[in-house]
Scaffold this motif. Structure first.
Motif, short mmCIF file in Angstrom:
data_model
loop_
_atom_site.label_atom_id
_atom_site.label_comp_id
_atom_site.label_asym_id
_atom_site.label_seq_id
_atom_site.Cartn_x
_atom_site.Cartn_y
_atom_site.Cartn_z
N LEU A 1 0.83 -1.20 0.00
CA LEU A 1 0.00 0.00 0.00
C LEU A 1 0.87 1.26 0.00
O LEU A 1 0.63 2.21 -0.77
CB LEU A 1 -0.91 -0.03 1.23
N PHE A 2 1.89 1.26 0.84
CA PHE A 2 2.83 2.38 0.87
C PHE A 2 3.53 2.54 -0.48
O PHE A 2 3.68 3.66 -0.99
CB PHE A 2 3.86 2.18 1.97
N HIS A 3 3.97 1.43 -1.07
CA HIS A 3 4.64 1.50 -2.37
C HIS A 3 3.75 2.14 -3.43
O HIS A 3 4.20 2.99 -4.21
CB HIS A 3 5.03 0.09 -2.83
N THR A 4 2.48 1.75 -3.46
CA THR A 4 1.57 2.30 -4.46
C THR A 4 1.36 3.79 -4.25
O THR A 4 1.37 4.57 -5.20
CB THR A 4 0.22 1.56 -4.41
N MET A 5 1.20 4.20 -3.00
CA MET A 5 1.03 5.63 -2.74
C MET A 5 2.31 6.40 -3.05
O MET A 5 2.27 7.46 -3.69
CB MET A 5 0.61 5.88 -1.29
N LYS A 6 3.44 5.88 -2.62
CA LYS A 6 4.72 6.57 -2.85
C LYS A 6 4.98 6.74 -4.34
O LYS A 6 5.45 7.80 -4.78
CB LYS A 6 5.86 5.75 -2.21
N ALA A 7 4.62 5.72 -5.14
CA ALA A 7 4.86 5.78 -6.57
C ALA A 7 3.92 6.73 -7.30
O ALA A 7 4.27 7.28 -8.35
CB ALA A 7 4.73 4.38 -7.17
N SER A 8 2.73 6.96 -6.74
CA SER A 8 1.71 7.72 -7.46
C SER A 8 1.48 9.13 -6.93
O SER A 8 0.82 9.94 -7.59
CB SER A 8 0.37 6.97 -7.41
N VAL A 9 2.03 9.46 -5.77
CA VAL A 9 1.63 10.71 -5.12
C VAL A 9 2.03 11.94 -5.92
O VAL A 9 1.30 12.95 -5.94
CB VAL A 9 2.16 10.77 -3.67
N ALA A 10 3.15 11.90 -6.62
CA ALA A 10 3.55 13.08 -7.41
C ALA A 10 2.53 13.38 -8.50
O ALA A 10 2.21 14.55 -8.76
CB ALA A 10 4.94 12.85 -8.02
N GLU A 11 2.03 12.33 -9.16
CA GLU A 11 1.02 12.53 -10.20
C GLU A 11 -0.30 13.00 -9.59
O GLU A 11 -1.01 13.82 -10.19
CB GLU A 11 0.81 11.24 -11.01
N LEU A 12 -0.65 12.49 -8.42
CA LEU A 12 -1.89 12.91 -7.77
C LEU A 12 -1.82 14.36 -7.31
O LEU A 12 -2.85 15.06 -7.28
CB LEU A 12 -2.21 11.99 -6.59
N LYS A 13 -0.63 14.83 -6.98
CA LYS A 13 -0.49 16.26 -6.66
C LYS A 13 -0.80 17.10 -7.89
O LYS A 13 -1.44 18.16 -7.79
CB LYS A 13 0.92 16.55 -6.16
N LYS A 14 -0.35 16.65 -9.04
CA LYS A 14 -0.60 17.41 -10.28
C LYS A 14 -2.09 17.44 -10.62
O LYS A 14 -2.61 18.47 -11.05
CB LYS A 14 0.16 16.77 -11.45
N SER A 15 -2.77 16.32 -10.43
CA SER A 15 -4.18 16.23 -10.81
C SER A 15 -5.13 16.58 -9.69
O SER A 15 -6.34 16.65 -9.89
CB SER A 15 -4.50 14.81 -11.30
N GLU A 16 -4.59 16.82 -8.47
CA GLU A 16 -5.42 16.99 -7.29
C GLU A 16 -6.41 15.84 -7.22
O GLU A 16 -7.63 16.02 -7.19
CB GLU A 16 -6.11 18.36 -7.28
N GLY A 17 -5.84 14.65 -7.21
CA GLY A 17 -6.61 13.44 -7.40
C GLY A 17 -7.13 12.80 -6.12
O GLY A 17 -7.25 13.44 -5.08
N TYR A 18 -7.39 11.50 -6.23
CA TYR A 18 -8.04 10.75 -5.15
C TYR A 18 -7.31 9.42 -4.99
O TYR A 18 -7.06 8.72 -5.96
CB TYR A 18 -9.50 10.49 -5.52
N PHE A 19 -6.98 9.08 -3.75
CA PHE A 19 -6.35 7.80 -3.42
C PHE A 19 -7.27 7.05 -2.45
O PHE A 19 -7.62 7.58 -1.39
CB PHE A 19 -4.98 8.01 -2.78
N ILE A 20 -7.65 5.83 -2.83
CA ILE A 20 -8.50 5.00 -1.98
C ILE A 20 -7.79 3.69 -1.69
O ILE A 20 -7.30 3.03 -2.61
CB ILE A 20 -9.85 4.72 -2.65
#
Length: 234
Positions: free
Chosen positions: A115-134
């Protein structure tokens, strides 16, 4: 939400596939990952035959570099990443004195570290899109039970991790939530879905819940959701 992009880990079967199908049906482009190429390829075909709408990725969340590559592949294929559903998980249910070191590590490494790996790998892109992590956790993340030491530990950790990450990331306008299902009709822990599972939550039920969360007004965050069958098996 049309043309938004979602990444679902553990998306080749069960809850993950159910979520991917519902999102794709509602105009969201989806990337799914799984550990086996054959399973991933079959799942992709069941979602859509249009390569512009669905991407299959072989990735094991236990490996951070594989998750980094998965996100890079999504960015290359779709050009963006808006939603991440961290669904990959497994369970081994034994008394603590019979639980092996391998059993323990497999659950912690997948359900929590993955779970940490997935968030760590994706958080930079989610910052750009102001996205959603579930994250897809479990009612086992607050309710302990016999033969559940390793699974409980991983899911208690997943709930705590996701809730703390929510506090860290909301300042970037990233929403972070955890969904905690009860009994779901999947192949989890050796179950074989059939008519006997009609009383259980169905994978598409979780998919519709995720879709509703994505539709929610940007000012509102459902940070933790418990979901269970209406009537337990009698």
């Amino acid at each position: 939400m049309k043309d938004k992009v979602a990444y679902i880990t553990g998306g080749s079967k069960g809850i993950g596939l159910g979520i991917a199908k519902i999102l794709a049906e509602n105009g969201i482009r989806v990337a799914i990952s799984g550990r086996g190429k054959e399973d991933v390829d079959q799942a992709v075909k069941s979602i859509s035959s249009d390569a512009s709408k669905v991407l299959g990725i072989v990735s094991n969340v236990k490996n951070f570099e594989e998750e980094e590559k998965a996100v890079a592949d999504i960015k290359k294929h779709f050009g963006q990443l808006d939603y991440v559903v961290a669904n990959a998980g497994l369970g081994v249910f034994k008394p603590v004195d019979e639980l092996s070191l391998e059993d323990w590590s497999s659950m912690i490494d997948t359900n929590l570290t993955g779970l940490f790996h997935t968030m760590k790998a994706s958080v930079a892109e989610l910052k750009k899109s102001e996205g959603y992590f579930i994250s897809i956790s479990s009612l086992a993340g607050t309710n302990f039970f016999e033969n559940g030491t390793g699974y409980n530990a991983s899911k208690f950790g997943a709930v705590g991790f996701t809730q703390a990450a929510m506090l860290d990331l909301r300042k970037y306008n990233i929403k972070v939530s955890t969904i905690m299902p009860g009994s779901v009709s999947t192949h989890f822990a050796g179950n074989e879905p059939s008519g006997k599972d009609a009383w259980k939550i169905q994978p598409e039920d979780i998919g519709n819940l995720v879709l509703d969360m994505f539709k929610m007004n940007p000012r509102t965050l459902p940070s933790k959701i418990e979901i269970r069958p209406l009537k337990p098996k009698g």
